[in-house]
Design a protein around this motif. Sequence first.
Motif, short mmCIF file in Angstrom:
data_model
loop_
_atom_site.label_atom_id
_atom_site.label_comp_id
_atom_site.label_asym_id
_atom_site.label_seq_id
_atom_site.Cartn_x
_atom_site.Cartn_y
_atom_site.Cartn_z
N VAL A 147 0.82 -1.21 0.00
CA VAL A 147 0.00 0.00 0.00
C VAL A 147 0.86 1.26 0.00
O VAL A 147 0.54 2.25 -0.66
N GLY A 148 1.96 1.23 0.73
CA GLY A 148 2.83 2.40 0.79
C GLY A 148 2.46 3.34 1.92
O GLY A 148 1.32 3.34 2.40
N PRO A 149 3.38 4.19 2.36
CA PRO A 149 3.13 5.11 3.47
C PRO A 149 2.34 6.35 3.05
O PRO A 149 2.27 6.68 1.87
N THR A 150 1.76 7.03 4.03
CA THR A 150 1.13 8.33 3.80
C THR A 150 2.21 9.40 3.83
O THR A 150 2.97 9.50 4.79
N ILE A 151 2.30 10.19 2.78
CA ILE A 151 3.42 11.15 2.68
C ILE A 151 2.96 12.60 2.62
O ILE A 151 3.79 13.51 2.65
N GLN A 152 1.65 12.85 2.54
CA GLN A 152 1.17 14.22 2.50
C GLN A 152 0.74 14.69 3.89
O GLN A 152 0.57 13.88 4.81
N ALA A 153 0.56 16.00 4.04
CA ALA A 153 0.20 16.60 5.31
C ALA A 153 -1.21 16.16 5.73
O ALA A 153 -2.05 15.84 4.90
N ASP A 154 -1.44 16.18 7.03
CA ASP A 154 -2.77 15.89 7.57
C ASP A 154 -3.77 16.92 7.06
O ASP A 154 -3.46 18.11 6.96
N ILE A 155 -4.98 16.47 6.74
CA ILE A 155 -5.97 17.36 6.14
C ILE A 155 -6.35 18.51 7.07
O ILE A 155 -6.60 19.63 6.62
N PHE A 156 -6.38 18.28 8.39
CA PHE A 156 -6.72 19.34 9.32
C PHE A 156 -5.66 20.44 9.30
O PHE A 156 -5.98 21.64 9.31
N ILE A 157 -4.41 20.05 9.26
CA ILE A 157 -3.31 21.02 9.20
C ILE A 157 -3.40 21.83 7.91
O ILE A 157 -3.24 23.05 7.90
N LEU A 158 -3.67 21.14 6.80
CA LEU A 158 -3.74 21.81 5.51
C LEU A 158 -4.87 22.84 5.48
O LEU A 158 -4.69 23.98 5.04
#
Length: 315
Positions: free
Chosen positions: A139-150
């Motif tokens: 599946v691979g890791p999550t590499i983008q910022a958390d949606i709440f932070i964004l």
Amino acid sequence: MEVVPFTKLLSPEEHACETHFTTHTQRNSEGRYVVRLPFIEKKGSLGDSRPIALRRFNTLENRFDKNPKLKENYCTFLNEYNDLNYMSLIKNQNLAMPGFYLPHHAVIKEDSTTTKIRVVFDGSVKTSLGVLFNDSLMVGPTIQADIFILLTRFRYHAYALTADIEKMYRQVLVHPDDAVCQKILFREDPNDILKECSLDTVTKGTSCAPFLAIRALSQLSEDKGVKHPIAANVLKKDFYVDDLLTGAKTHAEAKFLRDDITAFLQKGGFPLRKWASNDPSLVPENSDNFTSTHMSLDPNANIKTLEIHWNSFRD
């Protein structure tokens, strides 16, 4: 003990998936990324998936008989897929050739501003050996910022900009040796010979698709970020999958950012569309969404991003 670590720890599988990407990913002459599917096991051990794909397609054809309009839109969608080189016909069909057949069906999206019908490819089906195609992929890791932070950071900008990448997943190519593991069965008329086609781009419905598409986007910032430092930084912190939510303190900075991120993403074959801003002059004149908001606070509105309504004209 009160310090939060800045480096995310990856599981062994996530680390293996990241290593697989960096080892096998290439760029073609157009600058687009060509990836390999991150299989956990050998492709030859998947088993036979054609019978279930055939049964599901026969069910789909029965649905077409009852709904000619659905059939017309469905065929138009897949013909566009073919015309844009997202898939290709397998001319020398060999049933013994290793690979995987993805069943597919239609999903109607009445609130979509672009495509009302989507063809969904299903990687969560069992083969003759009881193996799920998606379970055979990392599946691979999550590499983008958390949606709440964004979303929180987005509210800080005096000049806000939103857009999304047009058909993001389809802009990332799959190596031909792995595209045979994304085969589909299709024909426009029940009297025609059943065709076998390979999906030649990263395909929604497969478990590794989000990682491969997002990781290719991130790789662009590493490969070409030196000449576009501002855009590269935005790419890393202001994207949630294919949605861009960014902005700047001044009009001049926002205008530069808009042009810089557009030129930067084009180098990887990622065109931006559906621009919106709280300052209409920042929306490109050739934007396909020039006269409407990308999001709206009106609960009855159809246009939104990240499931958040925002009226860019009144903000």
